[in-house]
Design a protein around this motif. Structure first.
Motif, PDB file in Angstrom:
ATOM      1  N   GLU A  65     -10.046   8.429   8.301  1.00 56.15           N
ATOM      2  CA  GLU A  65      -9.858   9.521   7.550  1.00 56.15           C
ATOM      3  C   GLU A  65      -8.480   9.582   6.585  1.00 56.15           C
ATOM      4  OE1 GLU A  65      -9.780  13.030   9.676  1.00 56.15           O
ATOM      5  OE2 GLU A  65     -11.528  12.519  10.831  1.00 56.15           O
ATOM      6  N   LEU A  66      -7.853   8.259   6.689  1.00 53.22           N
ATOM      7  CA  LEU A  66      -6.839   8.154   6.013  1.00 53.22           C
ATOM      8  C   LEU A  66      -6.896   7.546   4.511  1.00 53.22           C
ATOM      9  CD1 LEU A  66      -4.565   6.149   8.598  1.00 53.22           C
ATOM     10  CD2 LEU A  66      -4.165   8.769   7.620  1.00 53.22           C
ATOM     11  N   PRO A  67      -6.228   8.001   3.575  1.00 50.77           N
ATOM     12  CA  PRO A  67      -6.586   7.605   2.332  1.00 50.77           C
ATOM     13  C   PRO A  67      -6.087   6.064   2.313  1.00 50.77           C
ATOM     14  CG  PRO A  67      -4.428   9.124   2.179  1.00 50.77           C
ATOM     15  CD  PRO A  67      -5.030   9.157   3.702  1.00 50.77           C
ATOM     16  N   HIS A  68      -6.871   5.557   1.212  1.00 55.46           N
ATOM     17  CA  HIS A  68      -6.921   4.169   1.198  1.00 55.46           C
ATOM     18  C   HIS A  68      -6.813   3.781  -0.369  1.00 55.46           C
ATOM     19  CE1 HIS A  68      -7.357  -0.177   1.912  1.00 55.46           C
ATOM     20  NE2 HIS A  68      -8.821   0.049   1.594  1.00 55.46           N
ATOM     21  N   ASN A  69      -5.978   2.753  -0.816  1.00 58.32           N
ATOM     22  CA  ASN A  69      -6.110   2.641  -2.430  1.00 58.32           C
ATOM     23  C   ASN A  69      -6.279   0.981  -2.471  1.00 58.32           C
ATOM     24  OD1 ASN A  69      -3.691   1.639  -1.300  1.00 58.32           O
ATOM     25  ND2 ASN A  69      -2.421   2.540  -3.022  1.00 58.32           N
ATOM     26  N   GLY A  70      -7.074   0.308  -1.656  1.00 62.84           N
ATOM     27  CA  GLY A  70      -7.261  -1.087  -2.113  1.00 62.84           C
ATOM     28  C   GLY A  70      -8.030  -1.707  -0.861  1.00 62.84           C
ATOM     29  N   GLY A  71      -8.308  -3.010  -1.237  1.00 63.55           N
ATOM     30  CA  GLY A  71      -9.216  -3.684  -0.100  1.00 63.55           C
ATOM     31  C   GLY A  71      -8.603  -5.173  -0.343  1.00 63.55           C
ATOM     32  N   ARG A  80       0.795  -1.271  -0.010  1.00 65.29           N
ATOM     33  CA  ARG A  80       0.036   0.107   0.081  1.00 65.29           C
ATOM     34  C   ARG A  80       0.823   1.209   0.241  1.00 65.29           C
ATOM     35  NH1 ARG A  80      -3.248  -3.372  -0.784  1.00 65.29           N
ATOM     36  NH2 ARG A  80      -5.211  -3.881   0.341  1.00 65.29           N
ATOM     37  N   GLU A  84      -5.846  -5.315   7.269  1.00 66.17           N
ATOM     38  CA  GLU A  84      -6.575  -5.723   5.966  1.00 66.17           C
ATOM     39  C   GLU A  84      -6.034  -6.797   5.271  1.00 66.17           C
ATOM     40  OE1 GLU A  84      -8.857  -1.459   5.425  1.00 66.17           O
ATOM     41  OE2 GLU A  84      -7.458  -1.938   4.160  1.00 66.17           O
ATOM     42  N   ARG A  91       2.967  -3.008  18.270  1.00 62.32           N
ATOM     43  CA  ARG A  91       1.467  -3.018  17.941  1.00 62.32           C
ATOM     44  C   ARG A  91       1.072  -4.007  17.037  1.00 62.32           C
ATOM     45  NH1 ARG A  91      -0.382   2.435  18.701  1.00 62.32           N
ATOM     46  NH2 ARG A  91      -2.270   1.642  17.804  1.00 62.32           N
ATOM     47  N   GLY A 125      -5.357   6.534  16.076  1.00 68.25           N
ATOM     48  CA  GLY A 125      -5.701   7.785  15.442  1.00 68.25           C
ATOM     49  C   GLY A 125      -6.959   8.069  14.575  1.00 68.25           C
ATOM     50  N   ALA A 126      -6.884   9.177  13.710  1.00 67.01           N
ATOM     51  CA  ALA A 126      -7.957   8.992  12.837  1.00 67.01           C
ATOM     52  C   ALA A 126      -7.892   8.086  11.652  1.00 67.01           C
ATOM     53  CB  ALA A 126      -8.073  10.561  12.277  1.00 67.01           C
ATOM     54  N   TYR A 127      -8.081   6.943  12.032  1.00 64.51           N
ATOM     55  CA  TYR A 127      -7.726   5.836  11.015  1.00 64.51           C
ATOM     56  C   TYR A 127      -8.725   5.987   9.872  1.00 64.51           C
ATOM     57  CZ  TYR A 127      -9.037   0.894   9.461  1.00 64.51           C
ATOM     58  OH  TYR A 127      -9.245  -0.053   8.933  1.00 64.51           O
ATOM     59  N   ARG A 158      -3.261  -0.475   9.606  1.00 62.52           N
ATOM     60  CA  ARG A 158      -4.695  -0.660   8.603  1.00 62.52           C
ATOM     61  C   ARG A 158      -4.103  -1.589   7.648  1.00 62.52           C
ATOM     62  NH1 ARG A 158      -8.394   3.917   5.761  1.00 62.52           N
ATOM     63  NH2 ARG A 158      -9.760   2.359   4.666  1.00 62.52           N
ATOM     64  N   ASP A 192      -0.928   4.441  11.871  1.00 59.34           N
ATOM     65  CA  ASP A 192      -2.429   4.054  11.463  1.00 59.34           C
ATOM     66  C   ASP A 192      -2.623   3.415  10.143  1.00 59.34           C
ATOM     67  OD1 ASP A 192      -3.166   4.724  14.026  1.00 59.34           O
ATOM     68  OD2 ASP A 192      -4.439   6.566  13.293  1.00 59.34           O
ATOM     69  N   PHE A 216      -6.069   0.798  16.322  1.00 57.12           N
ATOM     70  CA  PHE A 216      -5.961   2.210  15.855  1.00 57.12           C
ATOM     71  C   PHE A 216      -6.215   3.014  16.935  1.00 57.12           C
ATOM     72  CE2 PHE A 216      -7.542  -0.357  12.388  1.00 57.12           C
ATOM     73  CZ  PHE A 216      -6.332  -0.522  11.732  1.00 57.12           C
ATOM     74  N   GLN A 249       1.668   9.651  13.973  1.00 55.43           N
ATOM     75  CA  GLN A 249       0.512   8.603  14.312  1.00 55.43           C
ATOM     76  C   GLN A 249      -0.109   8.206  13.064  1.00 55.43           C
ATOM     77  OE1 GLN A 249      -0.722   7.921  17.561  1.00 55.43           O
ATOM     78  NE2 GLN A 249      -1.714   6.423  16.217  1.00 55.43           N
TER      79      GLN A 249
END
Lengths: 281, 200
Positions: free
Chosen positions: B194-200, A155, A178, A231, B190-192, A174, A170, B188, A166
């Motif tokens: 709201e983070l950009p994310h480019n896949g799943g 990613r 995922e 973590r 933080g502001a998890y 993430r 995160d 998490f 932070q």
């Protein structure tokens, strides 16, 4: 000016392709053994035992550790006073991959025209090659057969400068969450921070060249590596994502200066079959 | 937890009903290899009104693309590939009668629900243990799509091939169970979202 023959490069690459695919690096083996001792989940302990047993079988029988013998990623450190003679460098590397994979009974996993016909090239070529020009007259060649399972979970994001440490943590967590079992945990987590869009992914991959247990020389970065590792191992994902304490063996971070507007982060995961082999000509 | 229960493939209704997520199972019998390219070709053929090249009813599919065998070997390294890539084909495969799949990683929600409906299971084999698993494969024969090379469909005869039940016919999921049991803190802080994310 020191001369290096193209044919020597080909022979070296062929040998490195095979050795990388049969022999798990010592530092990775040691880290797996340590993880086995510290792991609390009985199921995870069994998985780690199987992984260690698999590495022995591969070594003894000269059979690939994993059937996915990867995209052949080659890192070169070419001394500026070295002169390659008797052939084209890229062709020498390509021929090395071709011979190494054929002679080593390794799988051909590369397909041409990725978005449509996807026809196998039949010899695992072409390799992906990264070259850095360095002082000296030597050529350092590192072969990293990189499996699809972990590579596919890479990613990249350009965070806002204000997202800071932070945000980096995160985004990494993430990515790990995922990815679950897809990248074959326990992982080595490669992270690039800074640079530009393409360079941050290069940094992430390059960080995977570091031995397990070696930290970034910058104490602040080393601290982030430690914090992230603990973590990640608190997620409970565990080996193969079947639950446990050992989700990652190491977190390696490489950083670079970046633009005032940006905080690029790249994550490149390496599976437990962290194949890597180096030679210097 | 059942430990190392031996199960014969193809799996009987009774055997399927007896499996629970987390059970460690040794498979003995016939299984078929199929991964990305073979799945696509089977489904495209069925869409044109053709029969699948093998009778899939009751069968076990192993997501694997082995390395070539050395002379005298049955098969090369032969561990599981990531299963989610087959998810987009799996509903169709279950409709064609497939009762079990073997791979690594987790399955999507739709596939997990369909497995309950079709009374099918998903086994996990240990990714990166292809050298070890190779030894449990006693015969290997290409039965379709030879031109796909490593991605061809092979009929394998396995003896005590080690797997774990990840998804059973009752909707249990080992990945969810494992994480719930071993998680130590919230992932998490933080502001998890709201983070950009480019896949799943």
């Amino acid at each position: 000016m020191r001369e290096i023959r193209a044919s020597a490069i080909t022979e070296t690459v062929a040998r490195l392709c095979q050795e990388a695919n049969y022999y798990l690096p010592e530092d990775v083996l040691e880290a797996l053994k340590r993880a086995r001792q510290e792991e609390e989940s009985p199921r995870a302990q069994q998985v780690l035992d199987v992984i260690l047993q698999n590495s022995q079988i591969a070594r003894e029988k000269q059979i690939a550790l994993c059937q996915d013998t990867g995209t052949t990623v080659i890192f070169l450190e070419l001394g500026q006073d070295a002169h390659i003679v008797g052939g084209d460098l890229l062709e020498a590397l390509t021929e090395g991959v071709r011979r190494g994979y054929k002679g080593g009974f390794l799988r051909n996993s590369m397909v041409r025209q990725p978005f449509s016909r996807r026809v196998n090239t039949g010899d695992n070529t072409p390799p992906v090659v990264h070259t850095e020009i360095v002082p000296g007259d030597r050529l350092k060649i590192t072969v990293m057969p990189k499996g699809g399972g972990c590579e596919n979970m890479s990613r990249m994001a350009i965070l806002r400068p204000g997202d800071g440490k932070q945000g980096v943590m995160d985004f990494t967590l993430r990515t790990i969450e995922e990815s679950g079992g897809n990248p074959c945990p326990p992982l080595i987590v490669g992270i690039g921070i800074g640079g530009s869009a393409e360079y941050v992914m290069y940094l992430a991959k390059k960080s995977l060249l570091r031995k397990v247990g070696e930290h970034n020389p910058d104490p602040e970065v080393a601290e982030l590596e430690e914090e992230l590792l603990s973590r990640i191992n608190a997620t409970g994902i565990g080996p193969q994502a079947w639950g446990g304490r050992t989700t990652a063996l190491a977190v390696n971070i490489e950083t670079f200066a970046t633009h005032i507007t940006a905080l690029p982060v790249g994550v490149n995961l390496q599976c437990h079959s962290a194949r890597l082999k180096t030679a210097v000509l | 937890m059942n430990r190392n229960k031996t199960v014969i493939t193809p799996l009987s209704e009774e055997a399927l009903a007896g499996l629970r997520a987390g059970d460690q199972v040794l498979l003995t019998g016939v299984i078929y290899t199929a991964r990305d390219a073979a799945h696509r070709r089977i489904i495209e053929g069925v869409d044109r009104g053709e029969k699948p090249p093998i009778d899939l009813r009751g069968q076990t599919l192993y997501y694997v693309g082995p390395t070539p065998p050395r002379p005298g070997q049955v098969i090369g390294s032969a561990g599981p590939t990531t299963a989610y890539r087959m998810d987009s084909f799996t509903l169709r495969m279950l409709s064609l009668g497939v009762k079990a799949t073997i791979g690594k990683g987790g399955r999507g929600k739709e596939v997990r629900e369909a497995m309950v409906k079709h009374r099918a299971v998903y086994f996990g084999a240990i990714g990166g243990s292809g050298a070890l698993l190779s030894g449990t494969i006693k015969r290997a024969e290409v039965v379709a799509y030879e031109d796909l090379g490593t991605e061809a469909i092979r009929r394998l005869e396995v003896v005590e091939f080690p797997v774990i039940v990840v998804n059973d016919i009752y909707g249990n999921d080992l990945l969810e169970q494992g994480k719930a049991e071993w998680r130590r803190d919230a992932p998490f802080k933080g502001a998890y979202s709201e983070l950009p994310h480019n896949g799943g």
